[in-house]
Design a protein around this motif. Structure first.
Motif, PDB file in Angstrom:
ATOM      1  N   SER A 105       1.344  -6.448  17.316  1.00 17.83           N
ATOM      2  CA  SER A 105       1.529  -6.926  16.147  1.00 17.83           C
ATOM      3  C   SER A 105       0.336  -7.983  15.751  1.00 17.83           C
ATOM      4  O   SER A 105       0.339  -9.049  16.662  1.00 17.83           O
ATOM      5  N   PHE A 106       0.078  -7.747  14.607  1.00 14.25           N
ATOM      6  CA  PHE A 106      -1.148  -8.583  14.146  1.00 14.25           C
ATOM      7  C   PHE A 106      -1.339  -8.098  12.499  1.00 14.25           C
ATOM      8  O   PHE A 106      -0.788  -7.335  12.226  1.00 14.25           O
ATOM      9  N   GLY A 107      -2.235  -9.083  12.145  1.00 13.73           N
ATOM     10  CA  GLY A 107      -2.505  -8.869  10.578  1.00 13.73           C
ATOM     11  C   GLY A 107      -3.958  -9.419  10.375  1.00 13.73           C
ATOM     12  O   GLY A 107      -4.681 -10.038  10.980  1.00 13.73           O
ATOM     13  N   ALA A 108      -4.530  -8.969   9.137  1.00 11.38           N
ATOM     14  CA  ALA A 108      -5.716  -9.349   8.705  1.00 11.38           C
ATOM     15  C   ALA A 108      -5.748  -9.091   7.164  1.00 11.38           C
ATOM     16  O   ALA A 108      -4.939  -8.389   6.479  1.00 11.38           O
ATOM     17  N   SER A 109      -6.791 -10.018   6.666  1.00  8.97           N
ATOM     18  CA  SER A 109      -6.946  -9.874   4.998  1.00  8.97           C
ATOM     19  C   SER A 109      -8.259 -10.290   4.756  1.00  8.97           C
ATOM     20  O   SER A 109      -9.069 -10.774   5.507  1.00  8.97           O
ATOM     21  N   GLY A 110      -8.544  -9.741   3.544  1.00  4.01           N
ATOM     22  CA  GLY A 110     -10.128  -9.745   3.101  1.00  4.01           C
ATOM     23  C   GLY A 110     -10.122  -9.238   1.814  1.00  4.01           C
ATOM     24  O   GLY A 110      -9.386  -9.042   0.839  1.00  4.01           O
ATOM     25  N   LYS A 111     -11.287  -8.810   1.620  1.00  3.71           N
ATOM     26  CA  LYS A 111     -11.708  -8.123   0.430  1.00  3.71           C
ATOM     27  C   LYS A 111     -12.447  -6.711   0.562  1.00  3.71           C
ATOM     28  O   LYS A 111     -12.900  -6.639   1.687  1.00  3.71           O
ATOM     29  N   ILE A 112     -12.094  -5.802  -0.185  1.00  5.30           N
ATOM     30  CA  ILE A 112     -12.676  -4.471  -0.194  1.00  5.30           C
ATOM     31  C   ILE A 112     -13.283  -3.916  -1.380  1.00  5.30           C
ATOM     32  O   ILE A 112     -12.916  -4.220  -2.525  1.00  5.30           O
ATOM     33  N   ALA A 113     -14.507  -3.178  -1.246  1.00  2.00           N
ATOM     34  CA  ALA A 113     -15.304  -2.629  -2.358  1.00  2.00           C
ATOM     35  C   ALA A 113     -15.133  -1.271  -2.164  1.00  2.00           C
ATOM     36  O   ALA A 113     -15.806  -0.798  -0.923  1.00  2.00           O
ATOM     37  N   ILE A 114     -14.856  -0.407  -3.235  1.00  2.00           N
ATOM     38  CA  ILE A 114     -14.874   1.181  -2.714  1.00  2.00           C
ATOM     39  C   ILE A 114     -15.559   1.835  -3.883  1.00  2.00           C
ATOM     40  O   ILE A 114     -15.354   1.391  -5.157  1.00  2.00           O
ATOM     41  N   ILE A 115     -16.661   2.712  -3.557  1.00  2.00           N
ATOM     42  CA  ILE A 115     -17.498   3.451  -4.779  1.00  2.00           C
ATOM     43  C   ILE A 115     -17.082   4.791  -4.158  1.00  2.00           C
ATOM     44  O   ILE A 115     -17.598   5.412  -3.110  1.00  2.00           O
ATOM     45  N   GLN A 129     -18.159   8.346  -9.632  1.00  2.00           N
ATOM     46  CA  GLN A 129     -17.938   7.689 -10.783  1.00  2.00           C
ATOM     47  C   GLN A 129     -17.188   6.500 -10.586  1.00  2.00           C
ATOM     48  O   GLN A 129     -16.964   5.560 -11.436  1.00  2.00           O
ATOM     49  N   ASN A 130     -16.149   6.294  -9.751  1.00  2.00           N
ATOM     50  CA  ASN A 130     -15.073   5.264  -9.724  1.00  2.00           C
ATOM     51  C   ASN A 130     -15.456   4.141  -8.797  1.00  2.00           C
ATOM     52  O   ASN A 130     -16.088   4.411  -7.735  1.00  2.00           O
ATOM     53  N   ARG A 131     -15.267   2.935  -9.300  1.00  2.00           N
ATOM     54  CA  ARG A 131     -15.267   1.775  -8.345  1.00  2.00           C
ATOM     55  C   ARG A 131     -14.131   0.810  -8.513  1.00  2.00           C
ATOM     56  O   ARG A 131     -13.449   0.604  -9.230  1.00  2.00           O
ATOM     57  N   LEU A 132     -13.669   0.178  -7.217  1.00  2.00           N
ATOM     58  CA  LEU A 132     -12.709  -0.562  -7.016  1.00  2.00           C
ATOM     59  C   LEU A 132     -12.856  -1.598  -6.283  1.00  2.00           C
ATOM     60  O   LEU A 132     -13.600  -1.544  -5.185  1.00  2.00           O
ATOM     61  N   SER A 133     -12.341  -2.843  -6.501  1.00  2.00           N
ATOM     62  CA  SER A 133     -12.845  -3.978  -5.893  1.00  2.00           C
ATOM     63  C   SER A 133     -11.408  -5.068  -5.833  1.00  2.00           C
ATOM     64  O   SER A 133     -10.692  -4.801  -6.771  1.00  2.00           O
ATOM     65  N   SER A 134     -10.858  -5.185  -4.808  1.00  2.00           N
ATOM     66  CA  SER A 134      -9.717  -5.579  -4.640  1.00  2.00           C
ATOM     67  C   SER A 134      -9.413  -6.602  -3.242  1.00  2.00           C
ATOM     68  O   SER A 134     -10.219  -6.532  -2.460  1.00  2.00           O
ATOM     69  N   TYR A 135      -8.244  -7.328  -3.271  1.00  2.00           N
ATOM     70  CA  TYR A 135      -8.001  -8.011  -1.960  1.00  2.00           C
ATOM     71  C   TYR A 135      -7.360  -6.865  -0.944  1.00  2.00           C
ATOM     72  O   TYR A 135      -6.749  -5.834  -1.545  1.00  2.00           O
ATOM     73  N   VAL A 136      -7.225  -6.907   0.387  1.00  2.00           N
ATOM     74  CA  VAL A 136      -6.791  -6.199   1.247  1.00  2.00           C
ATOM     75  C   VAL A 136      -5.985  -6.785   2.172  1.00  2.00           C
ATOM     76  O   VAL A 136      -6.496  -8.020   2.993  1.00  2.00           O
ATOM     77  N   ASN A 137      -4.795  -6.436   2.589  1.00  2.00           N
ATOM     78  CA  ASN A 137      -3.959  -7.155   3.692  1.00  2.00           C
ATOM     79  C   ASN A 137      -3.432  -6.008   4.414  1.00  2.00           C
ATOM     80  O   ASN A 137      -2.954  -4.986   3.802  1.00  2.00           O
ATOM     81  N   VAL A 138      -3.502  -6.212   5.830  1.00  2.00           N
ATOM     82  CA  VAL A 138      -2.752  -5.125   6.698  1.00  2.00           C
ATOM     83  C   VAL A 138      -1.901  -6.070   7.511  1.00  2.00           C
ATOM     84  O   VAL A 138      -2.253  -6.901   7.915  1.00  2.00           O
ATOM     85  N   SER A 139      -0.636  -5.406   7.921  1.00  2.00           N
ATOM     86  CA  SER A 139       0.434  -6.031   8.709  1.00  2.00           C
ATOM     87  C   SER A 139       0.720  -4.980   9.797  1.00  2.00           C
ATOM     88  O   SER A 139       1.311  -3.895   9.235  1.00  2.00           O
ATOM     89  N   VAL A 140       0.569  -5.210  11.074  1.00  2.00           N
ATOM     90  CA  VAL A 140       1.253  -4.217  12.034  1.00  2.00           C
ATOM     91  C   VAL A 140       1.848  -4.899  12.798  1.00  2.00           C
ATOM     92  O   VAL A 140       2.061  -6.021  13.271  1.00  2.00           O
ATOM     93  N   LYS A 141       3.043  -4.151  12.942  1.00  2.00           N
ATOM     94  CA  LYS A 141       4.017  -4.691  13.871  1.00  2.00           C
ATOM     95  C   LYS A 141       4.816  -3.383  14.674  1.00  2.00           C
ATOM     96  O   LYS A 141       5.246  -2.350  13.971  1.00  2.00           O
TER      97      LYS A 141
END
Length: 194
Positions: free
Chosen positions: A45-55, A58-70
């Motif tokens: 069980s753990f978690g992580a959070s941050g930011k991600i940029a995906i190119i 022609q598509n670009r995405l920037s967002s916050y990212v959160n992961v939760s594992v249990k």
């Protein structure tokens, strides 16, 4: 099944998540990281959070990212700056569900199969908990001079671990670049909960 372009980008983003902080990392022998990886693999069980940029093309995405594992389940969520969900992947044994930004849901028996259906690519979504902690498993990998893992190679992409942080108990990835054909993902995790 044809997926919207946003699902394509977001499903690829589900491969990797990385960790936070900015501390100096001491040189350690490879055995140190082998032992750390064995210990990390026992943490369910753990978690992580941050930011991600995906190119992607022609598509670009920037967002916050959160992961939760249990235990044997995990949740990966990308959210916009306003807090709305861009992409959500829920994975558990025998069941995976992806929700896109319009609220459309796609489900399948495994995260890998579902990602393949939606993107046409082989993505090791089931390995997400290990990949985000830089545990290569049976995938080929290369070490840096300080013995941290420099990259992990998968047939569809290369994961490059650009910087690590000392979280106190573990030395974990901080910055990552994921390179695939016509795809670039940059990730920084600002917080580990482990």
């Amino acid at each position: 099944m044809t997926a919207p372009s946003g699902i394509f980008i977001a499903a690829l983003a589900g491969i990797m998540i990385f960790a936070a902080g900015c501390n100096s990392i001491p040189d350690n022998p490879p055995e140190f990281y082998e032992n750390q990886n064995a210990e990390l693999a026992k943490i369910t069980s753990f978690g992580a959070s941050g930011k991600i940029a995906i190119i992607e093309k022609q598509n670009r995405l920037s967002s916050y990212v959160n992961v939760s594992v249990k235990d044997d389940r995990y949740l990966l969520e990308l959210t916009s700056l306003t807090g709305s969900t861009v992409f959500r992947l829920e994975n558990s044994p025998g069941e995976a569900r992806i929700t896109d930004s319009e609220g459309k849901q796609y489900s399948g028996s495994s995260a890998d199969d579902l990602a393949r259906q939606l993107t046409g690519l082989s993505i090791p979504a089931r390995r997400l908990p290990d990949i985000i902690r830089a545990i290569p498993g049976d995938l080929p990998f290369v070490r840096n001079a300080d013995s941290t893992i420099s990259e992990i190679t998968h047939p569809e992409f290369t994961v490059i671990y650009e910087r690590y942080t000392n979280t106190g108990k573990f030395i974990l990835p901080e910055f990552i670049t994921l390179k695939g054909k016509d795809l670039l993902i940059k990730i920084r995790i600002n917080k580990w909960e482990i």
